[in-house]
Write a protein that holds these residues in place. Structure first.
Motif, PDB file in Angstrom:
ATOM      1  N   ARG A 110       1.347  -1.194   0.359  1.00  0.00           N
ATOM      2  CA  ARG A 110       0.605   0.254  -0.035  1.00  0.00           C
ATOM      3  C   ARG A 110       0.724   0.995   0.029  1.00  0.00           C
ATOM      4  N   ASP A 111       0.304   2.367  -0.712  1.00  0.00           N
ATOM      5  CA  ASP A 111       0.979   3.604  -0.415  1.00  0.00           C
ATOM      6  C   ASP A 111      -0.245   4.711  -0.883  1.00  0.00           C
ATOM      7  N   GLY A 112      -0.847   4.908   0.556  1.00  0.00           N
ATOM      8  CA  GLY A 112      -1.573   6.178   0.806  1.00  0.00           C
ATOM      9  C   GLY A 112      -2.649   4.970   0.570  1.00  0.00           C
ATOM     10  N   SER A 113      -3.687   6.010  -0.424  1.00  0.00           N
ATOM     11  CA  SER A 113      -4.666   5.519  -0.901  1.00  0.00           C
ATOM     12  C   SER A 113      -5.022   3.564  -2.834  1.00  0.00           C
ATOM     13  N   ASP A 114      -3.498   4.002  -2.630  1.00  0.00           N
ATOM     14  CA  ASP A 114      -3.044   3.507  -3.616  1.00  0.00           C
ATOM     15  C   ASP A 114      -2.281   1.304  -3.664  1.00  0.00           C
ATOM     16  N   HIS A 152      -5.992  -4.152   6.714  1.00  0.00           N
ATOM     17  CA  HIS A 152      -5.444  -3.533   8.109  1.00  0.00           C
ATOM     18  C   HIS A 152      -4.483  -2.325   7.799  1.00  0.00           C
ATOM     19  N   ALA A 153      -5.350  -1.804   7.476  1.00  0.00           N
ATOM     20  CA  ALA A 153      -4.283   0.225   7.023  1.00  0.00           C
ATOM     21  C   ALA A 153      -4.745   1.010   9.087  1.00  0.00           C
ATOM     22  N   SER A 154      -4.298   2.205   9.243  1.00  0.00           N
ATOM     23  CA  SER A 154      -5.021   2.882  10.128  1.00  0.00           C
ATOM     24  C   SER A 154      -6.792   3.197   9.810  1.00  0.00           C
ATOM     25  N   LYS A 155      -6.535   3.175  11.387  1.00  0.00           N
ATOM     26  CA  LYS A 155      -8.182   3.386  10.944  1.00  0.00           C
ATOM     27  C   LYS A 155      -8.264   5.196  10.346  1.00  0.00           C
ATOM     28  N   VAL A 156      -7.391   5.482  10.121  1.00  0.00           N
ATOM     29  CA  VAL A 156      -6.958   7.310   9.494  1.00  0.00           C
ATOM     30  C   VAL A 156      -7.505   7.202   7.681  1.00  0.00           C
ATOM     31  N   CYS A 162     -13.043   5.296   3.002  1.00  0.00           N
ATOM     32  CA  CYS A 162     -14.202   5.130   2.884  1.00  0.00           C
ATOM     33  C   CYS A 162     -15.017   6.624   2.483  1.00  0.00           C
ATOM     34  N   ALA A 163     -14.437   6.914   2.782  1.00  0.00           N
ATOM     35  CA  ALA A 163     -15.336   8.773   2.534  1.00  0.00           C
ATOM     36  C   ALA A 163     -15.892   9.959   0.922  1.00  0.00           C
ATOM     37  N   GLY A 164     -14.722   8.714   0.599  1.00  0.00           N
ATOM     38  CA  GLY A 164     -14.575   8.697  -1.024  1.00  0.00           C
ATOM     39  C   GLY A 164     -14.173   9.802  -1.843  1.00  0.00           C
ATOM     40  N   PRO A 165     -14.215  10.258  -3.317  1.00  0.00           N
ATOM     41  CA  PRO A 165     -15.806   9.495  -4.034  1.00  0.00           C
ATOM     42  C   PRO A 165     -14.784   7.771  -4.180  1.00  0.00           C
ATOM     43  N   LEU A 166     -15.509   7.327  -4.386  1.00  0.00           N
ATOM     44  CA  LEU A 166     -15.300   5.357  -4.466  1.00  0.00           C
ATOM     45  C   LEU A 166     -14.913   5.406  -6.143  1.00  0.00           C
ATOM     46  N   ARG A 167     -14.717   5.245  -7.373  1.00  0.00           N
ATOM     47  CA  ARG A 167     -14.588   5.160  -8.478  1.00  0.00           C
ATOM     48  C   ARG A 167     -15.043   3.602  -9.005  1.00  0.00           C
ATOM     49  N   ALA A 168     -16.299   3.321  -9.411  1.00  0.00           N
ATOM     50  CA  ALA A 168     -16.095   2.376 -10.629  1.00  0.00           C
ATOM     51  C   ALA A 168     -15.959   2.478 -11.284  1.00  0.00           C
ATOM     52  N   TYR A 169     -15.531   1.352 -11.322  1.00  0.00           N
ATOM     53  CA  TYR A 169     -14.929   0.776 -12.607  1.00  0.00           C
ATOM     54  C   TYR A 169     -15.555  -0.737 -13.305  1.00  0.00           C
ATOM     55  N   THR A 170     -16.522  -0.979 -12.604  1.00  0.00           N
ATOM     56  CA  THR A 170     -17.568  -1.951 -13.346  1.00  0.00           C
ATOM     57  C   THR A 170     -18.759  -1.979 -11.975  1.00  0.00           C
ATOM     58  N   PRO A 171     -20.040  -2.253 -12.325  1.00  0.00           N
ATOM     59  CA  PRO A 171     -20.751  -2.720 -11.458  1.00  0.00           C
ATOM     60  C   PRO A 171     -20.404  -3.012 -10.258  1.00  0.00           C
ATOM     61  N   ALA A 172     -19.753  -4.578 -10.305  1.00  0.00           N
ATOM     62  CA  ALA A 172     -19.646  -5.283  -8.956  1.00  0.00           C
ATOM     63  C   ALA A 172     -18.203  -4.054  -8.035  1.00  0.00           C
ATOM     64  N   ALA A 178     -20.235   2.785   3.706  1.00  0.00           N
ATOM     65  CA  ALA A 178     -20.521   1.690   4.856  1.00  0.00           C
ATOM     66  C   ALA A 178     -20.455   0.348   3.433  1.00  0.00           C
ATOM     67  N   ALA A 179     -20.789   0.377   2.889  1.00  0.00           N
ATOM     68  CA  ALA A 179     -20.781  -1.046   2.294  1.00  0.00           C
ATOM     69  C   ALA A 179     -18.848  -1.703   2.457  1.00  0.00           C
ATOM     70  N   LEU A 180     -18.178  -0.454   2.188  1.00  0.00           N
ATOM     71  CA  LEU A 180     -17.119  -1.131   2.090  1.00  0.00           C
ATOM     72  C   LEU A 180     -15.789  -0.954   3.779  1.00  0.00           C
ATOM     73  N   ARG A 181     -16.797  -0.635   4.207  1.00  0.00           N
ATOM     74  CA  ARG A 181     -16.388  -0.984   6.009  1.00  0.00           C
ATOM     75  C   ARG A 181     -17.238  -2.192   6.132  1.00  0.00           C
TER      76      ARG A 181
END
Length: 262
Positions: A110-114, A152-156, A162-172, A178-181
């Motif tokens: 992991r590096d940040g959010s990637d 397994h990353a920190s709560k921060v 989880c606060a997003g935005p969360l890009r949709a690459y596919t419908p799945a 909340a679903a991610l959490r």
């Protein structure tokens, strides 16, 4: 110090040098001076002066067509990074995972959010075209290795992603915080994750964490395959065994391999 025209603070030599190196990426491996100037926002004269220094040191190489590419000296420096030890420890086990399952075997940190792919062994050319090989960055929420690393990353970090935005690459792809959490909670409880078509339609992955000698998650391994071949009863034991084997190798080497982007 400010420039006489813009009033903006002048960028330091280090900042300008890093900006020039940062213009190169997977889609821009060879660049002309004009390309570098445009992508870095620096004057051509400045680029020319710094590029000459970088070329002389070996950080950049001159191509036959007159452009520049990343030089061997940078690669020699990069392999001194602690993550190189992780790759060395994992590679034989990734080879076995790929050989026994015929799935693509991958290792990521992991590096940040990637997530950053450290190794990808695959005979699937289309997968490598879409997802990239070593060095490719992918968002944590869209891949099996990414979800393991995020769980397994920190709560921060988790809260930020989880606060997003969360890009949709596919419908799945999971795009709801909340679903991610809930997914991350399941990953921590189960010790692995199975995803289907979350990044690329028709492909999925099974991933598990790699831990250091203190039990901290420092990486994730995964088997990635077409959905028809993504059979958890067959692949999951292999993935878990690979993660455990790599963890043992890392643990034997001590706590020198740390997580990136905490």
């Amino acid at each position: 110090m400010t420039t006489p025209y813009s009033g903006a603070p002048e960028r330091s030599v280090v900042d300008r040098t890093l900006s020039i190196l940062g213009t190169f990426n997977r889609d821009n491996r060879t660049l002309t001076l004009s390309d570098i100037s445009r992508r870095s926002g620096l004057p051509v004269a400045t680029v020319h002066r710094i590029v000459n220094k970088l070329h002389g040191w070996g950080a950049l190489e001159r191509c036959p067509d007159g452009g520049y590419s990343i030089g061997l000296r940078l690669w020699e420096t990069a392999v001194l990074a602690p993550q190189a030890k992780l790759i060395e420890a994992a590679q034989p086990h990734l080879v076995e995972l790929q050989r026994h399952t015929s799935a693509a075997a991958t290792l990521a940190i992991r590096d940040g959010s990637d997530s950053i792919c450290l190794s990808l062994l695959s005979n699937d050319r289309d997968l490598m075209t879409r997802c990239g090989d070593a060095g490719a960055r992918l968002p944590l929420h869209a891949t099996a290795v990414g979800l393991v690393l995020l769980a397994h990353a920190s709560k921060v970090v988790q809260k930020e992603v989880c606060a997003g935005p969360l890009r949709a690459y596919t419908p799945a792809t999971i795009t709801d915080g909340a679903a991610l959490r809930r997914c991350l909670t399941n990953v921590r409880r189960e010790g692995y994750v199975v995803v289907r078509s979350s990044l690329v339609e028709g492909r999925g992955g099974i991933a598990a964490p790699v831990r250091d000698c203190r039990g901290a998650v420092i990486a994730a391994v995964a088997a990635v395959a077409p959905l028809d071949n993504l059979q958890p009863t067959r692949l999951l034991p292999q993935v878990l065994a690979t993660a455990e084997a790599v963890s043992r190798c890392v643990g034997a080497d001590g706590p020198r391999i740390g997580e990136v982007g905490a």
